[in-house]
Motif scaffolding. Structure first.
Motif, mmCIF file in Angstrom:
data_model
loop_
_atom_site.group_PDB
_atom_site.id
_atom_site.type_symbol
_atom_site.label_atom_id
_atom_site.label_comp_id
_atom_site.label_asym_id
_atom_site.label_seq_id
_atom_site.Cartn_x
_atom_site.Cartn_y
_atom_site.Cartn_z
ATOM 1 N N MET A 71 -3.142 -0.046 13.231
ATOM 2 C CA MET A 71 -3.889 0.831 12.325
ATOM 3 C C MET A 71 -3.016 1.847 11.608
ATOM 4 S SD MET A 71 -7.402 1.759 14.379
ATOM 5 C CE MET A 71 -7.827 3.012 13.138
ATOM 6 N N ASP A 72 -2.116 2.496 12.343
ATOM 7 C CA ASP A 72 -1.405 3.656 11.811
ATOM 8 C C ASP A 72 -0.394 3.272 10.736
ATOM 9 O OD1 ASP A 72 -2.823 5.053 13.849
ATOM 10 O OD2 ASP A 72 -1.250 4.479 15.260
ATOM 11 N N SER A 73 0.498 2.329 11.070
ATOM 12 C CA SER A 73 1.527 1.953 10.094
ATOM 13 C C SER A 73 0.921 1.202 8.916
ATOM 14 C CB SER A 73 2.626 1.125 10.761
ATOM 15 O OG SER A 73 2.114 -0.066 11.313
ATOM 16 N N THR A 74 -0.185 0.475 9.151
ATOM 17 C CA THR A 74 -0.829 -0.226 8.039
ATOM 18 C C THR A 74 -1.497 0.762 7.089
ATOM 19 O OG1 THR A 74 -1.204 -2.161 9.452
ATOM 20 C CG2 THR A 74 -2.461 -2.050 7.408
ATOM 21 N N THR A 75 -2.068 1.828 7.653
ATOM 22 C CA THR A 75 -2.611 2.889 6.798
ATOM 23 C C THR A 75 -1.501 3.518 5.967
ATOM 24 O OG1 THR A 75 -4.352 3.366 8.426
ATOM 25 C CG2 THR A 75 -3.929 5.045 6.751
ATOM 26 N N MET A 76 -0.354 3.763 6.586
ATOM 27 C CA MET A 76 0.775 4.339 5.861
ATOM 28 C C MET A 76 1.252 3.398 4.759
ATOM 29 S SD MET A 76 4.263 6.063 7.414
ATOM 30 C CE MET A 76 3.335 7.431 8.125
ATOM 31 N N LEU A 77 1.255 2.097 5.038
ATOM 32 C CA LEU A 77 1.626 1.114 4.024
ATOM 33 C C LEU A 77 0.732 1.246 2.796
ATOM 34 C CD1 LEU A 77 3.184 -1.555 3.230
ATOM 35 C CD2 LEU A 77 1.245 -2.773 4.271
ATOM 36 N N HIS A 78 -0.563 1.358 3.014
ATOM 37 C CA HIS A 78 -1.504 1.470 1.896
ATOM 38 C C HIS A 78 -1.390 2.828 1.204
ATOM 39 C CE1 HIS A 78 -4.142 -2.164 2.271
ATOM 40 N NE2 HIS A 78 -3.473 -2.241 3.410
ATOM 41 N N GLU A 79 -1.230 3.879 1.993
ATOM 42 C CA GLU A 79 -1.202 5.222 1.409
ATOM 43 C C GLU A 79 0.058 5.475 0.589
ATOM 44 O OE1 GLU A 79 -2.003 9.885 2.661
ATOM 45 O OE2 GLU A 79 -1.951 8.345 4.224
ATOM 46 N N TYR A 80 1.184 4.904 1.031
ATOM 47 C CA TYR A 80 2.466 5.178 0.376
ATOM 48 C C TYR A 80 3.057 3.933 -0.277
ATOM 49 C CZ TYR A 80 2.203 9.621 2.791
ATOM 50 O OH TYR A 80 1.788 10.860 3.234
ATOM 51 N N ASP A 128 11.692 4.114 -2.828
ATOM 52 C CA ASP A 128 12.883 4.651 -2.173
ATOM 53 C C ASP A 128 12.851 4.538 -0.653
ATOM 54 O OD1 ASP A 128 10.913 6.500 -1.578
ATOM 55 O OD2 ASP A 128 11.859 8.175 -2.617
ATOM 56 N N SER A 129 11.832 3.840 -0.095
ATOM 57 C CA SER A 129 11.626 3.892 1.350
ATOM 58 C C SER A 129 11.446 2.514 1.985
ATOM 59 C CB SER A 129 10.378 4.736 1.658
ATOM 60 O OG SER A 129 10.506 6.035 1.141
ATOM 61 N N LEU A 130 11.849 2.447 3.260
ATOM 62 C CA LEU A 130 11.577 1.320 4.139
ATOM 63 C C LEU A 130 10.562 1.788 5.169
ATOM 64 C CD1 LEU A 130 14.133 -0.992 5.934
ATOM 65 C CD2 LEU A 130 12.379 0.191 7.242
ATOM 66 N N LEU A 131 9.526 0.997 5.399
ATOM 67 C CA LEU A 131 8.508 1.334 6.388
ATOM 68 C C LEU A 131 8.644 0.443 7.612
ATOM 69 C CD1 LEU A 131 5.800 2.685 7.312
ATOM 70 C CD2 LEU A 131 4.623 0.824 6.110
ATOM 71 N N VAL A 132 8.660 1.068 8.789
ATOM 72 C CA VAL A 132 8.555 0.322 10.039
ATOM 73 C C VAL A 132 7.070 0.013 10.232
ATOM 74 C CG1 VAL A 132 8.933 0.344 12.522
ATOM 75 C CG2 VAL A 132 10.581 1.466 11.007
ATOM 76 N N LEU A 133 6.701 -1.254 10.076
ATOM 77 C CA LEU A 133 5.304 -1.686 10.034
ATOM 78 C C LEU A 133 4.983 -2.571 11.234
ATOM 79 C CD1 LEU A 133 2.598 -2.008 8.415
ATOM 80 C CD2 LEU A 133 3.663 -4.008 7.340
#
Length: 220
Positions: free
Chosen positions: A16-25, A7-12
């Protein structure tokens, strides 16, 4: 925070930070978007963003925002020699701010998310950003989320789960996920090797050390 549907779009960014979020979510991220706005390190970040999305099977888009590099004032847009060295707490790091960068990117991301029938835009700002970057602070994220909600038919909002934690705590999330931080890029100078001296390199070193991760970064 976790969801059973995409249900989400990630600003990547590819850092380190956004890539961690990519993996976590990753179970809820339908699309990751990287913005090419002309920064010194954009090209290397984009490579990392593409590779992580490929590994996870997440659709990835690169959207050009070349007008920012052409018209905006920031040392981040002016070449490696313009980047100050030191810690983010230092006053000279203010020159690395790209004016209203997150506001612009979140606006584009919201339009794309609504076009794709998604409900959320995810942003990986964190507590260490608050001192120097106005468009990473909690009040900004809350206000921008409300503006996006009011400006979209489906009432899209921002999810920013790292807002009040440190980069070291984010790195600990990545450690638990078994992430390879060699597949991320941070240096504001944008060289083949990280300089190890600019604010974001210093912060990267500190975060990995705080998380107890052997630093895989290739420094000058």
């Amino acid at each position: 925070m976790q969801s059973n549907k995409k249900d989400s779009l990630l600003v990547l960014s590819g850092g380190m930070d956004s890539t961690t979020m990519l993996h976590e979510y990753r179970d809820r991220i339908a699309l990751a978007v990287t913005f090419d706005y002309g920064s010194n390190h954009n090209a290397r970040e984009i490579e990392c963003a593409k590779e992580n999305c490929r590994l996870l099977g997440v659709e990835h888009l690169v959207i050009p925002l070349s007008f920012m590099g052409q018209y905006f004032k920031s040392s981040l847009l002016e070449g490696a020699d313009a980047i100050p060295e030191g810690h983010y707490a230092d006053d000279n790091m203010r020159s690395t701010v790209v004016p209203f960068r997150n506001g612009i990117m979140l606006s584009v991301a919201a339009g794309l998310a609504e076009s794709r029938g998604l409900q959320y835009v995810m942003l990986a700002n964190h507590g260490g950003d608050h001192t120097i970057y106005p468009d990473c602070r909690p009040d900004f994220v809350t206000a921008m989320s409300e503006a996006i909600r009011l400006g979209t038919f489906e009432g899209l909002t921002i999810i920013a789960p790292y807002t009040n934690i440190t980069k070291g705590e984010i790195a600990r999330h990545g450690k638990e996920l078994g992430m390879d931080y060699a597949l991320t890029y941070s240096c504001y100078k944008g060289g083949e090797l990280h300089c190890g001296r600019c604010g974001t390199c210093v912060e990267r070193r500190e975060a990995l050390a705080e998380a107890g991760i052997a630093d895989p970064t290739r420094y000058e």
